[in-house]
Design a protein around this motif. Sequence first.
Motif, PDB file in Angstrom:
ATOM      1  N   LEU A 176       0.825  -1.215   0.000  1.00 56.54           N
ATOM      2  CA  LEU A 176       0.000   0.000   0.000  1.00 56.54           C
ATOM      3  C   LEU A 176       0.856   1.259   0.000  1.00 56.54           C
ATOM      4  O   LEU A 176       0.649   2.177  -0.799  1.00 56.54           O
ATOM      5  CB  LEU A 176      -0.921   0.012   1.226  1.00 56.54           C
ATOM      6  CG  LEU A 176      -2.233  -0.759   1.132  1.00 56.54           C
ATOM      7  CD1 LEU A 176      -2.899  -0.819   2.499  1.00 56.54           C
ATOM      8  CD2 LEU A 176      -3.166  -0.101   0.127  1.00 56.54           C
ATOM      9  N   PHE A 177       1.836   1.313   0.909  1.00 57.95           N
ATOM     10  CA  PHE A 177       2.616   2.537   1.074  1.00 57.95           C
ATOM     11  C   PHE A 177       3.571   2.760  -0.097  1.00 57.95           C
ATOM     12  O   PHE A 177       3.609   3.838  -0.693  1.00 57.95           O
ATOM     13  CB  PHE A 177       3.395   2.489   2.390  1.00 57.95           C
ATOM     14  CG  PHE A 177       4.155   3.752   2.678  1.00 57.95           C
ATOM     15  CD1 PHE A 177       3.493   4.873   3.156  1.00 57.95           C
ATOM     16  CD2 PHE A 177       5.523   3.827   2.474  1.00 57.95           C
ATOM     17  CE1 PHE A 177       4.181   6.051   3.417  1.00 57.95           C
ATOM     18  CE2 PHE A 177       6.223   5.003   2.731  1.00 57.95           C
ATOM     19  CZ  PHE A 177       5.543   6.113   3.208  1.00 57.95           C
ATOM     20  N   PHE A 178       4.356   1.741  -0.434  1.00 63.27           N
ATOM     21  CA  PHE A 178       5.358   1.908  -1.486  1.00 63.27           C
ATOM     22  C   PHE A 178       4.722   2.058  -2.866  1.00 63.27           C
ATOM     23  O   PHE A 178       5.246   2.781  -3.717  1.00 63.27           O
ATOM     24  CB  PHE A 178       6.328   0.724  -1.483  1.00 63.27           C
ATOM     25  CG  PHE A 178       7.412   0.848  -0.462  1.00 63.27           C
ATOM     26  CD1 PHE A 178       8.612   1.448  -0.774  1.00 63.27           C
ATOM     27  CD2 PHE A 178       7.227   0.372   0.819  1.00 63.27           C
ATOM     28  CE1 PHE A 178       9.618   1.570   0.174  1.00 63.27           C
ATOM     29  CE2 PHE A 178       8.217   0.485   1.769  1.00 63.27           C
ATOM     30  CZ  PHE A 178       9.420   1.090   1.440  1.00 63.27           C
ATOM     31  N   GLY A 179       3.601   1.384  -3.088  1.00 59.14           N
ATOM     32  CA  GLY A 179       2.941   1.483  -4.393  1.00 59.14           C
ATOM     33  C   GLY A 179       2.542   2.907  -4.729  1.00 59.14           C
ATOM     34  O   GLY A 179       2.862   3.437  -5.793  1.00 59.14           O
ATOM     35  N   THR A 180       1.850   3.561  -3.782  1.00 63.86           N
ATOM     36  CA  THR A 180       1.400   4.942  -4.029  1.00 63.86           C
ATOM     37  C   THR A 180       2.559   5.926  -3.973  1.00 63.86           C
ATOM     38  O   THR A 180       2.590   6.905  -4.729  1.00 63.86           O
ATOM     39  CB  THR A 180       0.328   5.350  -3.003  1.00 63.86           C
ATOM     40  OG1 THR A 180       0.805   5.071  -1.680  1.00 63.86           O
ATOM     41  CG2 THR A 180      -0.962   4.593  -3.237  1.00 63.86           C
ATOM     42  N   ALA A 181       3.550   5.683  -3.086  1.00 63.50           N
ATOM     43  CA  ALA A 181       4.708   6.590  -2.991  1.00 63.50           C
ATOM     44  C   ALA A 181       5.531   6.549  -4.273  1.00 63.50           C
ATOM     45  O   ALA A 181       5.977   7.593  -4.773  1.00 63.50           O
ATOM     46  CB  ALA A 181       5.572   6.222  -1.790  1.00 63.50           C
ATOM     47  N   PHE A 182       5.739   5.360  -4.829  1.00 64.20           N
ATOM     48  CA  PHE A 182       6.480   5.239  -6.087  1.00 64.20           C
ATOM     49  C   PHE A 182       5.738   5.934  -7.219  1.00 64.20           C
ATOM     50  O   PHE A 182       6.338   6.574  -8.068  1.00 64.20           O
ATOM     51  CB  PHE A 182       6.696   3.768  -6.432  1.00 64.20           C
ATOM     52  CG  PHE A 182       7.846   3.133  -5.706  1.00 64.20           C
ATOM     53  CD1 PHE A 182       8.567   3.835  -4.748  1.00 64.20           C
ATOM     54  CD2 PHE A 182       8.212   1.833  -5.966  1.00 64.20           C
ATOM     55  CE1 PHE A 182       9.626   3.260  -4.073  1.00 64.20           C
ATOM     56  CE2 PHE A 182       9.273   1.246  -5.306  1.00 64.20           C
ATOM     57  CZ  PHE A 182       9.981   1.964  -4.351  1.00 64.20           C
ATOM     58  N   PHE A 183       4.423   5.786  -7.226  1.00 57.39           N
ATOM     59  CA  PHE A 183       3.615   6.435  -8.263  1.00 57.39           C
ATOM     60  C   PHE A 183       3.795   7.948  -8.223  1.00 57.39           C
ATOM     61  O   PHE A 183       3.865   8.620  -9.259  1.00 57.39           O
ATOM     62  CB  PHE A 183       2.138   6.083  -8.061  1.00 57.39           C
ATOM     63  CG  PHE A 183       1.208   6.774  -9.027  1.00 57.39           C
ATOM     64  CD1 PHE A 183       0.976   6.246 -10.294  1.00 57.39           C
ATOM     65  CD2 PHE A 183       0.571   7.959  -8.686  1.00 57.39           C
ATOM     66  CE1 PHE A 183       0.136   6.890 -11.183  1.00 57.39           C
ATOM     67  CE2 PHE A 183      -0.281   8.608  -9.567  1.00 57.39           C
ATOM     68  CZ  PHE A 183      -0.496   8.059 -10.824  1.00 57.39           C
ATOM     69  N   MET A 184       3.894   8.504  -7.002  1.00 52.54           N
ATOM     70  CA  MET A 184       3.986   9.953  -6.848  1.00 52.54           C
ATOM     71  C   MET A 184       5.384  10.496  -7.099  1.00 52.54           C
ATOM     72  O   MET A 184       5.556  11.494  -7.798  1.00 52.54           O
ATOM     73  CB  MET A 184       3.550  10.364  -5.436  1.00 52.54           C
ATOM     74  CG  MET A 184       2.053  10.472  -5.263  1.00 52.54           C
ATOM     75  SD  MET A 184       1.329  11.783  -6.258  1.00 52.54           S
ATOM     76  CE  MET A 184       2.167  13.219  -5.624  1.00 52.54           C
ATOM     77  N   TYR A 185       6.407   9.862  -6.522  1.00 56.03           N
ATOM     78  CA  TYR A 185       7.708  10.511  -6.437  1.00 56.03           C
ATOM     79  C   TYR A 185       8.802   9.916  -7.315  1.00 56.03           C
ATOM     80  O   TYR A 185       9.837  10.547  -7.509  1.00 56.03           O
ATOM     81  CB  TYR A 185       8.179  10.536  -4.982  1.00 56.03           C
ATOM     82  CG  TYR A 185       7.224  11.306  -4.106  1.00 56.03           C
ATOM     83  CD1 TYR A 185       7.108  12.678  -4.228  1.00 56.03           C
ATOM     84  CD2 TYR A 185       6.411  10.657  -3.186  1.00 56.03           C
ATOM     85  CE1 TYR A 185       6.211  13.400  -3.451  1.00 56.03           C
ATOM     86  CE2 TYR A 185       5.515  11.357  -2.411  1.00 56.03           C
ATOM     87  CZ  TYR A 185       5.424  12.725  -2.539  1.00 56.03           C
ATOM     88  OH  TYR A 185       4.527  13.432  -1.770  1.00 56.03           O
ATOM     89  N   LEU A 186       8.617   8.724  -7.827  1.00 57.13           N
ATOM     90  CA  LEU A 186       9.640   8.136  -8.684  1.00 57.13           C
ATOM     91  C   LEU A 186       9.176   8.099 -10.136  1.00 57.13           C
ATOM     92  O   LEU A 186       9.237   7.082 -10.808  1.00 57.13           O
ATOM     93  CB  LEU A 186      10.019   6.729  -8.185  1.00 57.13           C
ATOM     94  CG  LEU A 186      10.726   6.696  -6.835  1.00 57.13           C
ATOM     95  CD1 LEU A 186      11.144   5.277  -6.489  1.00 57.13           C
ATOM     96  CD2 LEU A 186      11.944   7.612  -6.812  1.00 57.13           C
ATOM     97  N   GLN A 187       8.687   9.225 -10.617  1.00 52.06           N
ATOM     98  CA  GLN A 187       8.353   9.406 -12.014  1.00 52.06           C
ATOM     99  C   GLN A 187       8.807  10.801 -12.430  1.00 52.06           C
ATOM    100  O   GLN A 187       8.926  11.691 -11.585  1.00 52.06           O
ATOM    101  CB  GLN A 187       6.844   9.243 -12.250  1.00 52.06           C
ATOM    102  CG  GLN A 187       5.972  10.196 -11.451  1.00 52.06           C
ATOM    103  CD  GLN A 187       4.500  10.085 -11.835  1.00 52.06           C
ATOM    104  OE1 GLN A 187       4.162  10.012 -13.003  1.00 52.06           O
ATOM    105  NE2 GLN A 187       3.631  10.071 -10.840  1.00 52.06           N
ATOM    106  N   PRO A 188       9.072  11.027 -13.714  1.00 52.68           N
ATOM    107  CA  PRO A 188       9.511  12.359 -14.159  1.00 52.68           C
ATOM    108  C   PRO A 188       8.462  13.415 -13.862  1.00 52.68           C
ATOM    109  O   PRO A 188       7.261  13.127 -13.881  1.00 52.68           O
ATOM    110  CB  PRO A 188       9.681  12.171 -15.680  1.00 52.68           C
ATOM    111  CG  PRO A 188       9.829  10.708 -15.879  1.00 52.68           C
ATOM    112  CD  PRO A 188       9.025  10.055 -14.798  1.00 52.68           C
TER     113      PRO A 188
END
Length: 325
Positions: free
Chosen positions: A248-260
């Motif tokens: 839950l946490f890493f999925g949404t965090a990656f979507f937000m912050y590890l994209q251009p």
Amino acid sequence: MGGNHTQTEFILLGITNSPYAQTPLFIFFLLIYIVTLVGNIGIITLVRVSPSLHTPMYFFLTHFAFIDICYSTVISPRMLADLLSKDKTISFSECMIQFLIFAFFGSVEFHLLAMMAYDRHVAICHPLLYVTIISSRVCWQLVASSYLFAFLSAIIYTWCTFGGSFCGPNRIDHFFCDEVPVLKLVCSDTHSSEMIIFAFATINAVGAIVVILLSYISILHTVLRMCSAQNRARAFHTCASHLTAVSLFFGTAFFMYLQPPSSHRSLDKVASIIYTMVTPMLNPFIYSLRNKEVKRALVKYGRMFFNHWQHKKVLSSRTCTGPVN
């Protein structure tokens, strides 16, 4: 920090501009916030009063619950107030402090999830050495180091986000002061700031992910060598709650912050709602409903509380009615 700014305040545009949706959304998110507080405070209280839960695993869980309370409280009260208010302005300093605290608790959560995975690795792969490796002193050292590193990371994130010149628009297209919408308002070049933030976010996230992956690879290797199907099922069940929280946490965090930066779109607000409000609300249920030890403690102390309440009610009724002649 933020010495080059010219704006004295920002305007948070919030979740929606529709006046008809704001009251239902206020009620909905208020309920989520109340459940978050009750659930996480309940977990902390239950662990403190139950001797059977005085283990490293639940020590980390109490800190995780505390972080969820703080993490949600940084965002929710302000967002709820803005849903009912026409004045959605926030001063530059308030905006910066909100982001600093948000970044701090978010970074701590990354590290705590990694520590909880390592704790499960030692408990399953090295059960005879568990008490020696994960001692009380080691637990406090791990938690203290996570708070320290998270604070240093949050300072860097905040400096890079608010250190530029804000000489143009002051309308933040979000419901709180987050990195991406704030950087869009910076007049100066933000490329170097974005790269530094991306680098530190990657170090925090990937570092935690590596610890989690290595821990679970070792756990899987150990579990598959177990002869008893019952022991294998117990080991997998022990890890299920943590894996759900990680997803839950890493999925949404990656979507937000590890994209251009150019890839960010309207779904960012939905993702932000999930990891700032929904995930902290769900975590107590994930760790209580899927954990037999927590459920046993809940039943035990629930019965004790109910029996105590009934006993007081009986005594109160006898006092009110008085002696029978």
